[in-house]
Design a protein around this motif. Structure first.
Motif, PDB file in Angstrom:
ATOM      1  N   ARG A   5       0.830  -1.207   0.000  1.00 49.97           N
ATOM      2  CA  ARG A   5       0.000   0.000   0.000  1.00 49.97           C
ATOM      3  C   ARG A   5       0.868   1.263   0.000  1.00 49.97           C
ATOM      4  N   LEU A   6       1.914   1.284   0.845  1.00 46.17           N
ATOM      5  CA  LEU A   6       2.822   2.439   0.879  1.00 46.17           C
ATOM      6  C   LEU A   6       3.437   2.702  -0.491  1.00 46.17           C
ATOM      7  N   ILE A   7       3.898   1.640  -1.119  1.00 50.49           N
ATOM      8  CA  ILE A   7       4.546   1.756  -2.427  1.00 50.49           C
ATOM      9  C   ILE A   7       3.538   2.224  -3.474  1.00 50.49           C
ATOM     10  N   TRP A   8       2.347   1.664  -3.451  1.00 51.78           N
ATOM     11  CA  TRP A   8       1.296   2.065  -4.392  1.00 51.78           C
ATOM     12  C   TRP A   8       0.961   3.548  -4.210  1.00 51.78           C
ATOM     13  N   GLU A   9       0.797   3.962  -2.942  1.00 51.80           N
ATOM     14  CA  GLU A   9       0.465   5.363  -2.662  1.00 51.80           C
ATOM     15  C   GLU A   9       1.555   6.305  -3.179  1.00 51.80           C
ATOM     16  N   TYR A  10       2.798   5.878  -3.052  1.00 53.04           N
ATOM     17  CA  TYR A  10       3.898   6.700  -3.547  1.00 53.04           C
ATOM     18  C   TYR A  10       3.905   6.741  -5.083  1.00 53.04           C
ATOM     19  N   LYS A  11       3.798   5.561  -5.698  1.00 50.43           N
ATOM     20  CA  LYS A  11       3.877   5.482  -7.163  1.00 50.43           C
ATOM     21  C   LYS A  11       2.734   6.219  -7.866  1.00 50.43           C
ATOM     22  N   TYR A  12       1.526   6.080  -7.355  1.00 46.68           N
ATOM     23  CA  TYR A  12       0.368   6.614  -8.060  1.00 46.68           C
ATOM     24  C   TYR A  12      -0.113   7.970  -7.552  1.00 46.68           C
ATOM     25  N   LEU A  13       0.167   8.270  -6.281  1.00 50.55           N
ATOM     26  CA  LEU A  13      -0.342   9.517  -5.716  1.00 50.55           C
ATOM     27  C   LEU A  13       0.773  10.455  -5.248  1.00 50.55           C
ATOM     28  N   GLY A  14       2.004   9.953  -5.251  1.00 47.58           N
ATOM     29  CA  GLY A  14       3.122  10.775  -4.805  1.00 47.58           C
ATOM     30  C   GLY A  14       3.142  11.008  -3.303  1.00 47.58           C
ATOM     31  N   LEU A  15       2.455  10.153  -2.552  1.00 52.13           N
ATOM     32  CA  LEU A  15       2.377  10.336  -1.101  1.00 52.13           C
ATOM     33  C   LEU A  15       3.631   9.789  -0.421  1.00 52.13           C
ATOM     34  N   ILE A  16       4.179  10.589   0.479  1.00 49.31           N
ATOM     35  CA  ILE A  16       5.329  10.169   1.276  1.00 49.31           C
ATOM     36  C   ILE A  16       4.840  10.059   2.709  1.00 49.31           C
ATOM     37  N   PRO A  17       5.066   8.900   3.327  1.00 48.87           N
ATOM     38  CA  PRO A  17       4.548   8.700   4.690  1.00 48.87           C
ATOM     39  C   PRO A  17       5.122   9.712   5.680  1.00 48.87           C
ATOM     40  N   LYS A  18       4.303  10.103   6.637  1.00 46.85           N
ATOM     41  CA  LYS A  18       4.743  11.027   7.679  1.00 46.85           C
ATOM     42  C   LYS A  18       5.452  10.281   8.808  1.00 46.85           C
ATOM     43  N   ASP A  19       5.047   9.073   9.043  1.00 42.11           N
ATOM     44  CA  ASP A  19       5.607   8.293  10.151  1.00 42.11           C
ATOM     45  C   ASP A  19       6.954   7.673   9.762  1.00 42.11           C
ATOM     46  N   ASP A  20       7.895   7.688  10.704  1.00 44.36           N
ATOM     47  CA  ASP A  20       9.279   7.261  10.431  1.00 44.36           C
ATOM     48  C   ASP A  20       9.375   5.819   9.952  1.00 44.36           C
ATOM     49  N   PHE A  21       8.631   4.922  10.599  1.00 44.78           N
ATOM     50  CA  PHE A  21       8.684   3.504  10.236  1.00 44.78           C
ATOM     51  C   PHE A  21       8.265   3.312   8.775  1.00 44.78           C
ATOM     52  N   ALA A  22       7.143   3.908   8.413  1.00 45.35           N
ATOM     53  CA  ALA A  22       6.636   3.781   7.048  1.00 45.35           C
ATOM     54  C   ALA A  22       7.590   4.445   6.053  1.00 45.35           C
ATOM     55  N   ARG A  23       8.150   5.583   6.428  1.00 44.59           N
ATOM     56  CA  ARG A  23       9.073   6.276   5.533  1.00 44.59           C
ATOM     57  C   ARG A  23      10.322   5.424   5.279  1.00 44.59           C
ATOM     58  N   ARG A  24      10.799   4.741   6.308  1.00 41.93           N
ATOM     59  CA  ARG A  24      11.970   3.853   6.135  1.00 41.93           C
ATOM     60  C   ARG A  24      11.654   2.716   5.171  1.00 41.93           C
ATOM     61  N   ILE A  25      10.455   2.161   5.247  1.00 45.63           N
ATOM     62  CA  ILE A  25      10.045   1.091   4.330  1.00 45.63           C
ATOM     63  C   ILE A  25      10.067   1.610   2.897  1.00 45.63           C
ATOM     64  N   LEU A  26       9.501   2.784   2.680  1.00 44.75           N
ATOM     65  CA  LEU A  26       9.473   3.369   1.341  1.00 44.75           C
ATOM     66  C   LEU A  26      10.897   3.666   0.857  1.00 44.75           C
ATOM     67  N   GLU A  27      11.734   4.230   1.720  1.00 45.35           N
ATOM     68  CA  GLU A  27      13.120   4.538   1.333  1.00 45.35           C
ATOM     69  C   GLU A  27      13.874   3.267   0.946  1.00 45.35           C
ATOM     70  N   GLU A  28      13.632   2.194   1.687  1.00 45.71           N
ATOM     71  CA  GLU A  28      14.275   0.910   1.383  1.00 45.71           C
ATOM     72  C   GLU A  28      13.818   0.402   0.008  1.00 45.71           C
ATOM     73  N   TYR A  29      12.541   0.504  -0.255  1.00 45.39           N
ATOM     74  CA  TYR A  29      11.998   0.099  -1.558  1.00 45.39           C
ATOM     75  C   TYR A  29      12.641   0.918  -2.671  1.00 45.39           C
ATOM     76  N   LEU A  30      12.699   2.231  -2.488  1.00 40.52           N
ATOM     77  CA  LEU A  30      13.272   3.099  -3.520  1.00 40.52           C
ATOM     78  C   LEU A  30      14.750   2.789  -3.746  1.00 40.52           C
ATOM     79  N   LYS A  31      15.468   2.513  -2.673  1.00 42.97           N
ATOM     80  CA  LYS A  31      16.890   2.159  -2.781  1.00 42.97           C
ATOM     81  C   LYS A  31      17.044   0.841  -3.548  1.00 42.97           C
ATOM     82  N   ASP A  32      16.184  -0.117  -3.240  1.00 46.51           N
ATOM     83  CA  ASP A  32      16.247  -1.438  -3.894  1.00 46.51           C
ATOM     84  C   ASP A  32      15.867  -1.374  -5.371  1.00 46.51           C
ATOM     85  N   THR A  33      15.024  -0.427  -5.736  1.00 49.73           N
ATOM     86  CA  THR A  33      14.552  -0.377  -7.118  1.00 49.73           C
ATOM     87  C   THR A  33      15.332   0.614  -7.988  1.00 49.73           C
TER      88      THR A  33
END
Length: 162
Positions: A129-157
């Protein structure tokens, strides 16, 4: 598969979403996952007067809506996606695991299906869901845990293409 039936199913999904939105809107992004025994659906919409998307569960807090009616519509929406999934299976097509439909207030829409194995323990619904929200809506999570997950995904991709 009967395209007229498919179009009617898309229309039913869109109509149910529209009934859930208590204000004028411009565009809707809906995401769903369906597998045997598991189903998740959510959507965001862009209000006419705002550039910020509204998460569907926030509607209850933002507007005076009847929660019971809202939940009934939510169940109907889930049922419609499940029916769409079953239609694919029954007509001999590979059943999809993810579904996305984007539609706007003029009636234009685009539907996409995904066939990834969602049972992979490396990703869970929260991450998808976090990745989908970022890819399609440009949403960046406000919470640190969620933001780290997204950053890890972006680094991996980085450097990879979907």
């Amino acid at each position: 598969m009967d395209h007229a039936k498919l179009d009617r199913m898309y229309q039913t999904i869109a109509q149910t979403v529209i009934e859930m939105i208590p204000e004028e809107w411009m565009k809707v992004y809906l995401y769903g996952e369906v597998m045997e025994g598991v189903q998740r659906t959510f959507f965001y919409y862009f209000p006419k007067a705002s550039k910020e998307p509204v998460y569907f569960l926030d509607i209850i807090e933002l507007f005076e809506v009847n929660e019971e009616e809202f939940e009934q519509l939510r169940e109907q929406l889930n049922d419609h996606l499940k029916s769409l999934w079953k239609e694919f299976k029954q007509s001999g097509h590979e059943p999809w695991s993810t579904f996305m439909i984007v539609f706007d207030h003029t009636g234009k829409f685009n539907a996409e299906y995904g066939y990834k194995d969602l049972s992979d323990p490396a990703t869970d619904f929260f991450e998808r869901r976090l990745i989908w929200e970022y890819k399609y809506l440009g949403l960046i999570p406000k919470d640190d845990f969620a933001r780290r997950i997204l950053e890890e995904y972006l680094k991996d991709t980085e450097g990879k293409s979907d």
